[in-house]
Scaffold this active site. Structure first.
Site, short mmCIF file in Angstrom:
data_model
loop_
_atom_site.label_atom_id
_atom_site.label_comp_id
_atom_site.label_asym_id
_atom_site.label_seq_id
_atom_site.Cartn_x
_atom_site.Cartn_y
_atom_site.Cartn_z
CD GLU A 1 47.03 38.00 37.40
OE1 GLU A 1 45.97 38.62 37.12
OE2 GLU A 1 47.34 37.69 38.55
CD GLU B 1 49.92 35.58 43.32
OE1 GLU B 1 49.29 36.59 43.69
OE2 GLU B 1 49.39 34.62 42.72
#
Length: 288
Positions: A167, A172
């Site tokens: 990932e 974010e």
């Protein structure tokens, strides 16, 4: 960082991964007449590419209220917390994801009765990138409990399970830190709370939700560098994973979403204003 990545990734509905034709600059590889075509691009500059050339792009031009390109984007659907105690129900409704007629994709988190709705778009089985500068120009939403993200998962899911599949979190933000964004990798032996991560603070200390910013990775074999508005803020290479496996030399697909609540961002409170919008001007892959 809490174990939200592990739970969130395991909860994502993923279609069957197909074999990748990874050594072409831009390829369409339909494995059979019954299977959808998968486009794979490599951003490594070669004889026909110069660094900075665009090798793939989504510009989100189209009339207001239109859906994003269905040849590129899938929808993850449903609620149930996504393994992280999140509150939203992801939908494919135009109320939660639509073009705005001004060149942006808008993902909208809404209060709906006693709950919340939002959207999570991903390119699994339709588009994957391997290397290059992977970049999006985004105006993120704001507010306590609001959690926007621009990220990638290994294209060999679900045949190869997370975290082995890998990932890459390009951007974010959690609403209680309006002036900070995070970039992280997760893989075998360095996943969940042990993900290798860094953060970038707005140089003036302002909220990233105030305007558009460009979030990117410069991705090469054995190395990934994160940047905001052209300013590099961290590089993670193979040496950082120690004796663990580096799982980022292969194609990954893209994800854009806005979550509401969860163990990391916390939950909306009396200060949270809804609806909240994440506006995406473009997503591009450049040669490097």
């Amino acid at each position: 960082m809490p174990m939200w990545h592990l739970a969130r990734t395991h909860a994502a509905p993923l279609a069957l991964a197909l074999a990748a034709a990874a050594l072409t600059t831009m390829a369409v590889a339909p494995p059979s007449s019954a299977a959808p075509a998968r486009e794979i691009v490599t951003g490594t500059a070669g004889a026909q590419l110069a660094p900075g050339d665009i090798v793939w792009q989504q510009e989100f031009d189209g009339p207001a209220g239109a859906a994003p390109d269905g040849a590129v984007w899938n929808y993850d659907l449903g609620g149930g917390g996504w393994g992280n105690g999140e509150l939203q129900n992801y939908t494919d409704s135009r109320a939660n994801s639509a073009l705005d007629g001004a060149g942006n994709l808008v993902i909208t988190a809404r209060r709906e009765g006693d709950g919340y709705t939002s959207a999570r778009l991903q390119t699994n089985d339709k588009f994957e990138a391997q290397y290059g500068r992977v970049e999006a120009r985004i105006q993120i939403p704001r507010g306590q409990g609001i959690w926007p993200a621009f990220w990638m998962l290994g294209g060999d899911l679900p045949g190869v399970q997370w975290p082995q599949a890998g990932e890459i979190d390009i951007m974010e933000n959690v609403g209680y830190e309006p002036h900070i964004v995070h970039g992280t990798i997760h893989g075998p032996g360095y996943s969940g709370g042990a993900g290798i991560t860094g953060q970038y603070m707005h140089p003036q200390g302002w909220s990233f939700a105030d305007t558009f910013h460009t979030f990117a990775i410069d991705w090469r074999p054995d190395s990934i560098t994160w940047s905001v508005d052209g300013v590099n803020y961290q590089t993670i290479d193979r040496s950082r994973v120690g004796g663990n496996e580096w799982v980022f030399n292969k194609p990954f697909f893209l994800i854009l979403n806005v979550a509401v609540g969860g163990q990391w961002p916390g939950y909306p409170d009396g200060s949270t204003v809804l609806p909240q919008e994440m506006k995406v001007d473009y997503v591009r892959v450049y040669a490097n």
